[in-house]
Enzyme design. Structure first.
Site, short mmCIF file in Angstrom:
data_model
loop_
_atom_site.label_atom_id
_atom_site.label_comp_id
_atom_site.label_asym_id
_atom_site.label_seq_id
_atom_site.Cartn_x
_atom_site.Cartn_y
_atom_site.Cartn_z
N SER A 52 42.00 24.18 10.84
CA SER A 52 42.71 23.33 11.79
C SER A 52 42.57 24.16 13.09
O SER A 52 43.10 25.82 12.83
CB SER A 52 43.70 22.61 11.54
N LYS A 70 39.19 22.44 6.13
CA LYS A 70 40.92 22.84 5.54
C LYS A 70 40.78 23.78 6.86
O LYS A 70 42.10 24.19 6.81
CB LYS A 70 40.79 23.54 4.67
N MET A 101 45.40 26.33 4.31
CA MET A 101 44.24 26.11 4.73
C MET A 101 45.05 27.26 6.10
O MET A 101 45.72 26.71 6.67
CB MET A 101 43.04 25.76 4.69
N PRO A 102 43.92 27.46 6.78
CA PRO A 102 43.17 28.53 8.53
C PRO A 102 43.89 27.55 9.37
O PRO A 102 43.06 26.23 9.09
CB PRO A 102 42.88 28.76 8.43
N PHE A 103 44.69 28.36 10.09
CA PHE A 103 45.53 27.04 11.09
C PHE A 103 45.32 27.73 12.22
O PHE A 103 46.31 28.73 12.34
CB PHE A 103 46.69 26.22 10.91
#
Length: 75
Positions: free
Chosen positions: A40, A38, A1-3
């Protein structure tokens, strides 16, 4: 998921950092639909002396002016 990793100069206001985390998380969630748990976000603070624009360090006394240069001044 997005970081998401944001690099910025140090801030003296911890509330600003918390707000930035919240705003970035909201924007990513709103635009991608990713679940909040999800997403971060990491914020790295870097000393102005370790950052430059146009080859001028961020702690240079004339950074605001000299960092906007478009070409080198030759002697």
């Amino acid at each position: 998921m997005p970081f998401i990793h944001v690099t910025t100069w140090p801030t003296k206001d911890e509330k600003q950092v918390i707000k930035l985390h919240e705003d970035i998380t909201y924007a990513v969630h709103k635009n991608t639909g990713a679940p909040l748990d999800k997403i971060s976000v990491v914020i790295t603070e870097i000393s102005p002396s370790h950052w430059s624009d146009a080859g001028i360090p961020g702690n240079h006394e004339e950074f605001q002016i000299k960092s906007r240069r478009k070409e080198y001044e030759y002697e």
